[in-house]
Structures are given as C-alpha cells and as structure tokens.
Motif scaffolding. Structure first.
Motif, PDB file in Angstrom:
ATOM      1  N   THR A  94       0.840  -1.200   0.000  1.00 19.28           N
ATOM      2  CA  THR A  94       0.000   0.000   0.000  1.00 19.28           C
ATOM      3  C   THR A  94       0.879   1.256   0.000  1.00 19.28           C
ATOM      4  N   GLY A  95       0.572   2.169  -0.892  1.00 17.01           N
ATOM      5  CA  GLY A  95       1.329   3.410  -1.002  1.00 17.01           C
ATOM      6  C   GLY A  95       2.490   3.358  -1.978  1.00 17.01           C
ATOM      7  N   SER A  96       2.794   2.163  -2.515  1.00 14.37           N
ATOM      8  CA  SER A  96       3.904   2.013  -3.458  1.00 14.37           C
ATOM      9  C   SER A  96       3.478   2.338  -4.880  1.00 14.37           C
ATOM     10  N   HIS A  97       4.468   2.692  -5.701  1.00 15.60           N
ATOM     11  CA  HIS A  97       4.259   2.907  -7.132  1.00 15.60           C
ATOM     12  C   HIS A  97       4.972   1.812  -7.900  1.00 15.60           C
ATOM     13  N   ILE A  98       4.412   1.452  -9.040  1.00 15.95           N
ATOM     14  CA  ILE A  98       5.025   0.466  -9.919  1.00 15.95           C
ATOM     15  C   ILE A  98       5.027   1.017 -11.329  1.00 15.95           C
ATOM     16  N   VAL A  99       6.112   0.800 -12.052  1.00 19.26           N
ATOM     17  CA  VAL A  99       6.216   1.204 -13.446  1.00 19.26           C
ATOM     18  C   VAL A  99       6.457  -0.065 -14.254  1.00 19.26           C
ATOM     19  N   GLU A 100       5.618  -0.270 -15.274  1.00 21.34           N
ATOM     20  CA  GLU A 100       5.779  -1.422 -16.159  1.00 21.34           C
ATOM     21  C   GLU A 100       6.143  -0.917 -17.554  1.00 21.34           C
ATOM     22  N   PRO A 101       7.279  -1.391 -18.087  1.00 23.40           N
ATOM     23  CA  PRO A 101       7.687  -0.966 -19.424  1.00 23.40           C
ATOM     24  C   PRO A 101       6.876  -1.667 -20.510  1.00 23.40           C
ATOM     25  N   ALA A 102       6.906  -1.094 -21.694  1.00 20.21           N
ATOM     26  CA  ALA A 102       6.163  -1.614 -22.839  1.00 20.21           C
ATOM     27  C   ALA A 102       6.917  -2.746 -23.521  1.00 20.21           C
ATOM     28  N   GLY A 103       6.154  -3.605 -24.195  1.00 14.31           N
ATOM     29  CA  GLY A 103       6.734  -4.581 -25.106  1.00 14.31           C
ATOM     30  C   GLY A 103       6.530  -6.026 -24.722  1.00 14.31           C
ATOM     31  N   SER A 104       6.515  -6.868 -25.764  1.00 13.69           N
ATOM     32  CA  SER A 104       6.315  -8.305 -25.567  1.00 13.69           C
ATOM     33  C   SER A 104       7.500  -8.960 -24.870  1.00 13.69           C
ATOM     34  N   ASN A 105       8.610  -8.252 -24.750  1.00 15.35           N
ATOM     35  CA  ASN A 105       9.764  -8.770 -23.999  1.00 15.35           C
ATOM     36  C   ASN A 105       9.639  -8.457 -22.501  1.00 15.35           C
ATOM     37  N   HIS A 106       8.485  -7.929 -22.083  1.00  8.76           N
ATOM     38  CA  HIS A 106       8.226  -7.621 -20.676  1.00  8.76           C
ATOM     39  C   HIS A 106       6.962  -8.332 -20.195  1.00  8.76           C
ATOM     40  N   VAL A 107       6.881  -9.638 -20.471  1.00  6.08           N
ATOM     41  CA  VAL A 107       5.746 -10.443 -20.007  1.00  6.08           C
ATOM     42  C   VAL A 107       5.823 -10.544 -18.488  1.00  6.08           C
ATOM     43  N   HIS A 108       4.664 -10.407 -17.842  1.00 10.24           N
ATOM     44  CA  HIS A 108       4.642 -10.413 -16.374  1.00 10.24           C
ATOM     45  C   HIS A 108       3.256 -10.831 -15.875  1.00 10.24           C
ATOM     46  N   ILE A 109       3.195 -11.021 -14.565  1.00 16.80           N
ATOM     47  CA  ILE A 109       1.941 -11.334 -13.885  1.00 16.80           C
ATOM     48  C   ILE A 109       1.960 -10.627 -12.532  1.00 16.80           C
ATOM     49  N   GLY A 110       0.816 -10.127 -12.131  1.00 17.22           N
ATOM     50  CA  GLY A 110       0.648  -9.558 -10.798  1.00 17.22           C
ATOM     51  C   GLY A 110      -0.207 -10.515  -9.989  1.00 17.22           C
TER      52      GLY A 110
END
Length: 144
Positions: A94-110
């Motif tokens: 809580t209170g944190s920031h997250i930055v996710e970069p663009a592109g298919s080379n940045h596959v992720h899951i939350g």
C-alpha cells in the motif's frame, strides 16, 4: 525523468481526463478480478486510460504485456509481481508505485498472495488502437 517529475506529469494527465466510470475489457485474470475505467482520453498519438483494478486474495492478473508504459499506485494490499523468468521482480505494498515498461519482452503477472484485496490505480499510456493488455502464455512457471 526523475520519478517525482513523472508522477507529477501523471497527476496532471489524470486531472485533465474526463472521469466517467465504465466497465473495462476483460483480461486473462482469475475469478473476481475486476477493472473499471475511470478516465479515458486520446492525446496526439497516445491513448491514456486511468483504471482501477481489484484482485481478490489468491488471484492474479494472468500473464500479459502492454504495448505502452504503465504507472500504477497500490491503493490497498500487497501486489507480488513476477517476470517471465518466474522470479519476483517486485513486491508493492500500500502506497507504493510500480512502473511497467512496454513490449512483448516484458511479459509479467501480478499476484495477490495476501489476505486482503489488492486495489491498484493504473495509468496506461498506449499507442492509439492498442488494447490495455495483450495475453501471453505462461512462460513455464509453476503458478498462474
């Protein structure tokens, strides 16, 4: 750009959006995961969307990537974020920031590995015509 400047820019963008809540398009997420668009504007060749996402305990966003950058704020709970190597690339409370970069080379899951819902406020900065996210197959991790 320094983070404080980036978040000031995001705040200015959000302030300029019209805030009409609408249902968001579904993404490959677990049961009970919801998303509501609270702002939507096209500026030049960019589509800017502000969305609130809620992940119940034990649920995830599903594996995906974005065609543009995302900046998120954890409004409630703890988001566990994993990349395509199956390793954690961040735990956001809580209170944190997250930055996710663009592109298919940045596959992720939350994932919400906690006991309270995770609530995220997310700003998407996408090329016009791009979906909010693109589905991606599980890269071989033993979790979904």
């Amino acid at each position: 750009m320094r983070y404080s400047g980036r978040f000031a820019l995001v705040g200015a963008v959000i302030a300029g959006l019209s805030f009409a809540a609408t249902a968001a398009n579904a993404t490959p997420a677990g049961p009970g995961v919801t998303g509501t668009i609270i702002g939507d504007e096209t500026v030049g060749d960019r589509h800017i969307v502000v969305r609130e996402i809620t992940l119940p305990p034990g649920q995830s966003t599903g594996w995906h990537f974005h065609d543009g950058n995302l900046i998120g704020y954890v409004k409630q709970g703890t988001l566990s974020h994993f990349d395509a190597t199956c390793e954690s690339d961040g735990v956001y409370r809580t209170g944190s920031h997250i930055v996710e970069p663009a592109g298919s080379n940045h596959v992720h899951i939350g994932r919400n590995l906690g006991t309270v819902p995770v609530v995220l406020d997310v700003v998407y900065v996408l090329p016009v015509g791009s979906p909010l996210s693109e589905d991606a197959p599980n890269p071989g991790c033993d979790f979904q």
